[in-house]
Design a protein around this motif. Structure first.
Motif, PDB file in Angstrom:
ATOM      1  N   ARG A  94       0.817  -1.221   0.000  1.00 34.14           N
ATOM      2  CA  ARG A  94       0.000   0.000   0.000  1.00 34.14           C
ATOM      3  C   ARG A  94       0.850   1.269   0.000  1.00 34.14           C
ATOM      4  O   ARG A  94       0.381   2.323   0.364  1.00 34.14           O
ATOM      5  N   GLY A  95       2.115   1.159  -0.368  1.00 32.38           N
ATOM      6  CA  GLY A  95       3.003   2.320  -0.345  1.00 32.38           C
ATOM      7  C   GLY A  95       4.126   2.123   0.661  1.00 32.38           C
ATOM      8  O   GLY A  95       4.109   1.186   1.467  1.00 32.38           O
ATOM      9  N   LYS A  96       5.118   3.018   0.601  1.00 34.98           N
ATOM     10  CA  LYS A  96       6.333   2.851   1.404  1.00 34.98           C
ATOM     11  C   LYS A  96       6.075   2.784   2.901  1.00 34.98           C
ATOM     12  O   LYS A  96       6.829   2.159   3.645  1.00 34.98           O
ATOM     13  N   GLU A  97       5.010   3.457   3.359  1.00 34.28           N
ATOM     14  CA  GLU A  97       4.712   3.450   4.789  1.00 34.28           C
ATOM     15  C   GLU A  97       4.107   2.121   5.251  1.00 34.28           C
ATOM     16  O   GLU A  97       3.956   1.885   6.440  1.00 34.28           O
ATOM     17  N   SER A  98       3.784   1.239   4.305  1.00 33.75           N
ATOM     18  CA  SER A  98       3.138  -0.037   4.663  1.00 33.75           C
ATOM     19  C   SER A  98       4.137  -1.180   4.836  1.00 33.75           C
ATOM     20  O   SER A  98       3.737  -2.316   5.050  1.00 33.75           O
ATOM     21  N   VAL A  99       5.451  -0.878   4.736  1.00 32.88           N
ATOM     22  CA  VAL A  99       6.472  -1.927   4.876  1.00 32.88           C
ATOM     23  C   VAL A  99       7.499  -1.555   5.941  1.00 32.88           C
ATOM     24  O   VAL A  99       7.668  -0.394   6.285  1.00 32.88           O
ATOM     25  N   ARG A 100       8.176  -2.582   6.441  1.00 36.46           N
ATOM     26  CA  ARG A 100       9.304  -2.382   7.350  1.00 36.46           C
ATOM     27  C   ARG A 100      10.290  -3.522   7.122  1.00 36.46           C
ATOM     28  O   ARG A 100       9.953  -4.536   6.493  1.00 36.46           O
ATOM     29  N   GLU A 101      11.487  -3.386   7.651  1.00 33.85           N
ATOM     30  CA  GLU A 101      12.512  -4.410   7.461  1.00 33.85           C
ATOM     31  C   GLU A 101      12.169  -5.646   8.279  1.00 33.85           C
ATOM     32  O   GLU A 101      11.892  -5.560   9.474  1.00 33.85           O
ATOM     33  N   GLY A 102      12.175  -6.799   7.604  1.00 34.67           N
ATOM     34  CA  GLY A 102      11.862  -8.058   8.268  1.00 34.67           C
ATOM     35  C   GLY A 102      13.097  -8.739   8.823  1.00 34.67           C
ATOM     36  O   GLY A 102      14.203  -8.190   8.814  1.00 34.67           O
ATOM     37  N   SER A 103      12.916  -9.990   9.249  1.00 35.95           N
ATOM     38  CA  SER A 103      13.988 -10.720   9.929  1.00 35.95           C
ATOM     39  C   SER A 103      15.196 -11.015   9.044  1.00 35.95           C
ATOM     40  O   SER A 103      16.289 -11.228   9.543  1.00 35.95           O
ATOM     41  N   PHE A 104      15.027 -11.038   7.730  1.00 38.83           N
ATOM     42  CA  PHE A 104      16.152 -11.312   6.840  1.00 38.83           C
ATOM     43  C   PHE A 104      16.687 -10.037   6.198  1.00 38.83           C
ATOM     44  O   PHE A 104      17.432 -10.083   5.218  1.00 38.83           O
ATOM     45  N   GLY A 105      16.287  -8.872   6.742  1.00 40.70           N
ATOM     46  CA  GLY A 105      16.745  -7.606   6.183  1.00 40.70           C
ATOM     47  C   GLY A 105      16.004  -7.198   4.924  1.00 40.70           C
ATOM     48  O   GLY A 105      16.444  -6.315   4.192  1.00 40.70           O
ATOM     49  N   ILE A 106      14.874  -7.847   4.660  1.00 43.35           N
ATOM     50  CA  ILE A 106      14.075  -7.568   3.463  1.00 43.35           C
ATOM     51  C   ILE A 106      12.844  -6.768   3.875  1.00 43.35           C
ATOM     52  O   ILE A 106      12.223  -7.065   4.903  1.00 43.35           O
ATOM     53  N   LEU A 107      12.486  -5.770   3.080  1.00 45.23           N
ATOM     54  CA  LEU A 107      11.279  -5.003   3.373  1.00 45.23           C
ATOM     55  C   LEU A 107      10.050  -5.886   3.202  1.00 45.23           C
ATOM     56  O   LEU A 107       9.882  -6.537   2.177  1.00 45.23           O
ATOM     57  N   GLU A 108       9.201  -5.914   4.246  1.00 43.23           N
ATOM     58  CA  GLU A 108       7.992  -6.731   4.246  1.00 43.23           C
ATOM     59  C   GLU A 108       6.800  -5.862   4.650  1.00 43.23           C
ATOM     60  O   GLU A 108       6.965  -4.904   5.409  1.00 43.23           O
ATOM     61  N   PRO A 109       5.590  -6.210   4.182  1.00 48.20           N
ATOM     62  CA  PRO A 109       4.403  -5.497   4.663  1.00 48.20           C
ATOM     63  C   PRO A 109       4.262  -5.651   6.175  1.00 48.20           C
ATOM     64  O   PRO A 109       4.603  -6.684   6.738  1.00 48.20           O
ATOM     65  N   ILE A 110       3.790  -4.598   6.813  1.00 52.89           N
ATOM     66  CA  ILE A 110       3.579  -4.620   8.263  1.00 52.89           C
ATOM     67  C   ILE A 110       2.304  -5.406   8.558  1.00 52.89           C
ATOM     68  O   ILE A 110       1.243  -5.136   8.009  1.00 52.89           O
ATOM     69  N   LEU A 111       2.434  -6.391   9.430  1.00 53.76           N
ATOM     70  CA  LEU A 111       1.280  -7.194   9.833  1.00 53.76           C
ATOM     71  C   LEU A 111       0.434  -6.429  10.837  1.00 53.76           C
ATOM     72  O   LEU A 111       0.960  -5.868  11.797  1.00 53.76           O
ATOM     73  N   ALA A 112      -0.860  -6.399  10.604  1.00 49.74           N
ATOM     74  CA  ALA A 112      -1.804  -5.803  11.552  1.00 49.74           C
ATOM     75  C   ALA A 112      -2.909  -6.826  11.800  1.00 49.74           C
ATOM     76  O   ALA A 112      -3.043  -7.805  11.059  1.00 49.74           O
ATOM     77  N   GLU A 113      -3.700  -6.592  12.829  1.00 51.11           N
ATOM     78  CA  GLU A 113      -4.762  -7.558  13.176  1.00 51.11           C
ATOM     79  C   GLU A 113      -5.757  -7.754  12.047  1.00 51.11           C
ATOM     80  O   GLU A 113      -6.266  -8.846  11.835  1.00 51.11           O
ATOM     81  N   ASP A 114      -6.017  -6.682  11.304  1.00 48.97           N
ATOM     82  CA  ASP A 114      -7.016  -6.777  10.232  1.00 48.97           C
ATOM     83  C   ASP A 114      -6.401  -7.082   8.866  1.00 48.97           C
ATOM     84  O   ASP A 114      -7.074  -7.075   7.855  1.00 48.97           O
ATOM     85  N   THR A 115      -5.070  -7.361   8.844  1.00 45.55           N
ATOM     86  CA  THR A 115      -4.403  -7.664   7.580  1.00 45.55           C
ATOM     87  C   THR A 115      -4.816  -9.043   7.094  1.00 45.55           C
ATOM     88  O   THR A 115      -4.802 -10.006   7.847  1.00 45.55           O
ATOM     89  N   ARG A 116      -5.181  -9.127   5.835  1.00 41.80           N
ATOM     90  CA  ARG A 116      -5.600 -10.405   5.245  1.00 41.80           C
ATOM     91  C   ARG A 116      -4.639 -10.788   4.123  1.00 41.80           C
ATOM     92  O   ARG A 116      -4.275  -9.963   3.294  1.00 41.80           O
ATOM     93  N   SER A 117      -4.277 -12.059   4.085  1.00 41.58           N
ATOM     94  CA  SER A 117      -3.466 -12.572   2.989  1.00 41.58           C
ATOM     95  C   SER A 117      -4.257 -12.463   1.687  1.00 41.58           C
ATOM     96  O   SER A 117      -5.471 -12.644   1.663  1.00 41.58           O
ATOM     97  N   ILE A 118      -3.548 -12.141   0.603  1.00 40.39           N
ATOM     98  CA  ILE A 118      -4.228 -12.090  -0.698  1.00 40.39           C
ATOM     99  C   ILE A 118      -3.697 -13.196  -1.622  1.00 40.39           C
ATOM    100  O   ILE A 118      -3.746 -13.068  -2.844  1.00 40.39           O
ATOM    101  N   ASP A 119      -3.205 -14.277  -1.019  1.00 38.91           N
ATOM    102  CA  ASP A 119      -2.697 -15.405  -1.807  1.00 38.91           C
ATOM    103  C   ASP A 119      -3.694 -15.852  -2.871  1.00 38.91           C
ATOM    104  O   ASP A 119      -3.317 -16.155  -4.001  1.00 38.91           O
TER     105      ASP A 119
END
Length: 196
Positions: free
Chosen positions: A100-125
């Motif tokens: 959803r834009g740059k503010e929707s990601v943060r650095e994950g455990s492997f140093g890769i930018l990942e979407p920020i998980l929130a309670e209402d976040t749904r997978s779109i697989d």
């Protein structure tokens, strides 16, 4: 006896994969960030010209690490025109969430930018209709060598949608070591060619 042969083949394949990963890491050091960035643009231009991309509404892709095919500009360019999904590591698996834009990601455990998980976040697989897959190496039989964690192989065994592997030309081989659980790509794109 056959059990011993299977184990020997497994360890032989693992050893060959480890050697190839080290070789690719050494090759990457031979090129400047500017060279890799220019080649990345050429690869992504080829990607956007494919029928698979043009027909896809929801594209799963990844935020690249340094020395990988760079995807950030592609993500920023396309996320308002198509649904873009990025992976989040969840235990042993990948979960794809909307970008959803740059503010929707943060650095994950492997140093890769990942979407920020929130309670209402749904997978779109279930919406994904194309996956752009990173790899350490690929070959002309459409095989892929990953980092060894198995994230994408597990994902691709459950999501049956077209896959495009992207890599630099020096990561493409005539043949690479594979095992039966390794998933093949539908297309592979380098800065020089598209392997159909």
């Amino acid at each position: 006896m056959p059990q011993i042969n299977i184990k020997a083949q497994f360890f032989y394949a693992m050893e060959k994969k480890g050697i190839l990963r080290k070789e690719i890491a050494a090759r990457k050091k031979q090129f400047t960030s500017e060279q890799l960035s220019r080649w990345s643009e050429q690869i992504m231009d080829k990607l956007t010209a494919t029928d698979l991309f043009c027909q896809a509404n929801c594209i799963a892709i990844y935020h690249a690490l340094p020395k990988e095919v760079q995807t950030a500009a592609f993500i920023e360019k396309w996320y308002k025109q198509k649904d873009i999904a990025l992976p989040v590591v969840q235990g042993e698996d990948l979960l794809f969430l909307p970008y959803r834009g740059k503010e929707s990601v943060r650095e994950g455990s492997f140093g890769i930018l990942e979407p920020i998980l929130a309670e209402d976040t749904r997978s779109i697989d279930s919406k994904i209709d194309l996956i752009v897959v990173p790899g350490v190496a690929f070959d002309r039989q459409h095989s892929r060598l990953g980092r060894g964690k198995g994230f994408y192989d597990r994902l691709l065994s459950t999501l049956h949608v077209p896959t495009i592997g992207i890599c630099f030309d020096f990561q493409l081989f005539q043949s690479i070591p594979t095992e039966k659980f390794d998933k093949k790509m539908d297309l592979i794109i380098t800065e020089k060619e598209i392997i159909e």
